[in-house]
Design a protein around this motif. Structure first.
Motif, PDB file in Angstrom:
ATOM      1  N   LYS A 123      -7.267 -29.609  -2.292  1.00 28.31           N
ATOM      2  CA  LYS A 123      -7.341 -28.366  -2.741  1.00 28.31           C
ATOM      3  C   LYS A 123      -8.239 -28.190  -4.138  1.00 28.31           C
ATOM      4  O   LYS A 123      -9.224 -27.390  -4.232  1.00 28.31           O
ATOM      5  CB  LYS A 123      -5.950 -27.511  -3.078  1.00 28.31           C
ATOM      6  CG  LYS A 123      -5.363 -27.218  -1.914  1.00 28.31           C
ATOM      7  CD  LYS A 123      -3.954 -26.484  -2.319  1.00 28.31           C
ATOM      8  CE  LYS A 123      -3.122 -26.894  -3.479  1.00 28.31           C
ATOM      9  NZ  LYS A 123      -2.546 -28.326  -3.347  1.00 28.31           N
ATOM     10  N   SER A 124      -7.834 -28.827  -5.215  1.00 27.93           N
ATOM     11  CA  SER A 124      -8.393 -28.870  -6.295  1.00 27.93           C
ATOM     12  C   SER A 124      -9.997 -29.217  -6.317  1.00 27.93           C
ATOM     13  O   SER A 124     -10.837 -28.800  -6.869  1.00 27.93           O
ATOM     14  CB  SER A 124      -7.830 -29.666  -7.483  1.00 27.93           C
ATOM     15  OG  SER A 124      -6.517 -29.228  -7.674  1.00 27.93           O
TER      16      SER A 124
ATOM     17  N   VAL B  93     -11.923 -26.496  -4.560  1.00 31.34           N
ATOM     18  CA  VAL B  93     -12.061 -25.233  -5.593  1.00 31.34           C
ATOM     19  C   VAL B  93     -13.053 -25.508  -6.642  1.00 31.34           C
ATOM     20  O   VAL B  93     -14.029 -24.723  -7.209  1.00 31.34           O
ATOM     21  CB  VAL B  93     -10.565 -24.937  -6.220  1.00 31.34           C
ATOM     22  CG1 VAL B  93     -11.106 -23.872  -7.409  1.00 31.34           C
ATOM     23  CG2 VAL B  93      -9.814 -24.444  -5.090  1.00 31.34           C
ATOM     24  N   LYS B  94     -13.207 -26.853  -7.116  1.00 35.12           N
ATOM     25  CA  LYS B  94     -14.310 -27.249  -8.183  1.00 35.12           C
ATOM     26  C   LYS B  94     -15.463 -27.181  -7.698  1.00 35.12           C
ATOM     27  O   LYS B  94     -16.457 -27.011  -8.223  1.00 35.12           O
ATOM     28  CB  LYS B  94     -13.700 -28.653  -8.672  1.00 35.12           C
ATOM     29  CG  LYS B  94     -12.441 -28.353  -9.638  1.00 35.12           C
ATOM     30  CD  LYS B  94     -11.950 -29.560 -10.288  1.00 35.12           C
ATOM     31  CE  LYS B  94     -11.040 -29.434 -11.216  1.00 35.12           C
ATOM     32  NZ  LYS B  94     -10.347 -30.602 -11.647  1.00 35.12           N
TER      33      LYS B  94
ATOM     34  N   THR C 190     -13.588 -17.065 -11.913  1.00 28.21           N
ATOM     35  CA  THR C 190     -12.547 -17.987 -11.866  1.00 28.21           C
ATOM     36  C   THR C 190     -11.294 -17.650 -12.797  1.00 28.21           C
ATOM     37  O   THR C 190     -11.626 -17.699 -13.877  1.00 28.21           O
ATOM     38  CB  THR C 190     -12.899 -19.358 -11.722  1.00 28.21           C
ATOM     39  OG1 THR C 190     -13.983 -19.694 -10.786  1.00 28.21           O
ATOM     40  CG2 THR C 190     -11.469 -20.102 -11.282  1.00 28.21           C
TER      41      THR C 190
ATOM     42  N   TYR D 135      -8.474 -19.625 -14.150  1.00 25.27           N
ATOM     43  CA  TYR D 135      -7.741 -21.081 -14.327  1.00 25.27           C
ATOM     44  C   TYR D 135      -6.499 -20.766 -14.555  1.00 25.27           C
ATOM     45  O   TYR D 135      -5.729 -19.741 -15.056  1.00 25.27           O
ATOM     46  CB  TYR D 135      -8.622 -21.746 -15.000  1.00 25.27           C
ATOM     47  CG  TYR D 135     -10.010 -22.158 -14.958  1.00 25.27           C
ATOM     48  CD1 TYR D 135     -10.302 -22.963 -13.885  1.00 25.27           C
ATOM     49  CD2 TYR D 135     -11.079 -21.313 -15.191  1.00 25.27           C
ATOM     50  CE1 TYR D 135     -11.467 -23.158 -13.392  1.00 25.27           C
ATOM     51  CE2 TYR D 135     -12.488 -21.872 -14.846  1.00 25.27           C
ATOM     52  CZ  TYR D 135     -12.464 -22.564 -13.845  1.00 25.27           C
ATOM     53  OH  TYR D 135     -13.924 -22.957 -13.787  1.00 25.27           O
ATOM     54  N   GLN D 136      -5.818 -21.668 -14.199  1.00 25.08           N
ATOM     55  CA  GLN D 136      -4.204 -22.010 -14.601  1.00 25.08           C
ATOM     56  C   GLN D 136      -3.800 -21.573 -16.144  1.00 25.08           C
ATOM     57  O   GLN D 136      -2.905 -20.978 -16.411  1.00 25.08           O
ATOM     58  CB  GLN D 136      -3.452 -23.136 -13.886  1.00 25.08           C
ATOM     59  CG  GLN D 136      -2.211 -23.111 -13.742  1.00 25.08           C
ATOM     60  CD  GLN D 136      -1.641 -24.071 -12.881  1.00 25.08           C
ATOM     61  OE1 GLN D 136      -2.252 -24.999 -12.301  1.00 25.08           O
ATOM     62  NE2 GLN D 136      -0.223 -24.142 -12.808  1.00 25.08           N
TER      63      GLN D 136
ATOM     64  N   ASP E 179      -6.227 -19.793  -9.633  1.00 20.50           N
ATOM     65  CA  ASP E 179      -5.335 -20.988  -9.442  1.00 20.50           C
ATOM     66  C   ASP E 179      -3.992 -20.830  -9.885  1.00 20.50           C
ATOM     67  O   ASP E 179      -3.723 -20.488 -11.077  1.00 20.50           O
ATOM     68  CB  ASP E 179      -6.176 -22.206 -10.275  1.00 20.50           C
ATOM     69  CG  ASP E 179      -5.645 -23.501 -10.176  1.00 20.50           C
ATOM     70  OD1 ASP E 179      -4.727 -23.755  -9.339  1.00 20.50           O
ATOM     71  OD2 ASP E 179      -5.958 -24.345 -10.837  1.00 20.50           O
ATOM     72  N   GLU E 180      -3.070 -20.763  -8.887  1.00 18.69           N
ATOM     73  CA  GLU E 180      -1.703 -20.680  -9.079  1.00 18.69           C
ATOM     74  C   GLU E 180      -1.362 -19.617 -10.152  1.00 18.69           C
ATOM     75  O   GLU E 180      -0.738 -19.830 -11.242  1.00 18.69           O
ATOM     76  CB  GLU E 180      -1.050 -22.299  -9.792  1.00 18.69           C
ATOM     77  CG  GLU E 180      -1.243 -23.309  -8.839  1.00 18.69           C
ATOM     78  CD  GLU E 180      -0.339 -23.278  -7.661  1.00 18.69           C
ATOM     79  OE1 GLU E 180       0.363 -22.450  -7.680  1.00 18.69           O
ATOM     80  OE2 GLU E 180      -0.812 -23.912  -6.774  1.00 18.69           O
TER      81      GLU E 180
ATOM     82  N   ILE F  12      -5.220 -19.820  -4.813  1.00 21.76           N
ATOM     83  CA  ILE F  12      -4.603 -21.326  -4.585  1.00 21.76           C
ATOM     84  C   ILE F  12      -2.911 -21.284  -5.070  1.00 21.76           C
ATOM     85  O   ILE F  12      -2.827 -20.943  -6.287  1.00 21.76           O
ATOM     86  CB  ILE F  12      -5.411 -22.224  -5.450  1.00 21.76           C
ATOM     87  CG1 ILE F  12      -6.833 -22.198  -4.654  1.00 21.76           C
ATOM     88  CG2 ILE F  12      -4.824 -23.756  -5.150  1.00 21.76           C
ATOM     89  CD1 ILE F  12      -7.716 -21.497  -5.689  1.00 21.76           C
TER      90      ILE F  12
END
Length: 262
Positions: free
Chosen positions: A52-53, A56-57, A92, A94-95, A181-182, A212
């Motif tokens: 997944k990571s 996504v990247k 995006t 990010y977490q 992301d999360e 995600i």
């Protein structure tokens, strides 16, 4: 024709085809496929190590694929950086949220994109705080983001409110997609529900959302499409209402790359 069929036939705003990515001897992605459509929440799930990571990247421009093709609005692109992806109208969240705690919500929304005053003051670099604050409040109102103190520091906000600021910022600048992301990690029940409702409102505004998440309950509640990765390959795709938590876990742990479209 039912709604699931109609939306599933809509052209993808972003598509990844046959993506491969290796790090030395470790093959993180093995021909991974992915599609996201405007106005939909597309969830990307998989167990730890599923890829997944890495995928996504690749989608966000952090990595360049070793093989495969990335398309935006049906046109092949090869971004070399996250800035290239942002230029396509893709943001995006990010977490870690990437918020500056000492700045206000509106200063965070416009961070790096500050509006200048007109005339000589603008030429001298003086920012137009009033216009930035008004525009931020318009976006917050449109997405029903409720923050009492727009002039206070972001560090003083709750976790759910900080997440809302980050999502609203992404939605404001995105014309195609927002990747998250999360977004509900470490949030309480009420804050999680608020963030899920915000994600739904972003999609309903016409922007595609890539979600995600490890939380299967959240995914089933908000996603229009769920795409499952296992061992660097997409092994299943479900539309809303087609899967249970047990179905998702089964594919995550034992699915094989036999599925094709969607």
């Amino acid at each position: 024709m039912n709604e699931n069929v109609k939306t599933a036939t809509r052209a993808p705003v972003m598509e990844a085809r046959g993506i491969h990515k290796a790090f030395g001897q470790v093959q993180a992605l093995r021909g991974a496929e992915f599609k996201a459509r405007a106005g939909e929440v597309t969830a990307l799930i998989g167990d730890n190590g599923a890829g997944k990571s890495s995928l996504v990247k690749v989608l966000s421009g952090v990595y360049t694929a070793d093989e495969g093709e990335l398309l935006i609005d049906g046109k092949p692109v090869r971004p070399g950086s996250p800035q290239d992806v942002r230029a396509y109208g893709i943001e995006t969240v990010y977490q870690d949220l990437a918020l500056a705690g000492d700045l206000t919500p509106y200063e965070n929304v416009f961070m790096g994109r500050e509006l200048r005053r007109s005339g000589v003051l603008g030429m001298l670099g003086v920012v137009d705080r009033g216009r930035m604050r008004d525009r931020t409040e318009e976006v917050f109102d449109a997405l029903n983001v409720r923050i009492k103190d727009h002039k206070g520091r972001v560090a003083a906000l709750s976790g759910g409110q900080r997440q809302s600021v980050a999502i609203a910022r992404a939605a404001m600048w995105a014309s195609h997609l927002v990747m998250m992301d999360e977004p509900t990690a470490a949030l309480g029940v009420a804050q999680t529900q608020s963030v899920l409702e915000l994600i739904r409102r972003v999609a309903d505004s016409g922007i595609g959302v890539i979600l995600i998440s490890h939380n299967m309950t959240d995914v089933l509640e908000v996603a229009d499409s769920i795409q499952v990765l296992r061992l660097g390959t997409r092994v299943a795709t479900f539309r809303r209402g087609e899967a249970t938590v047990a179905d998702l876990v089964k594919e995550m742990t034992s699915g094989k790359s036999a599925e094709v479209n969607s």
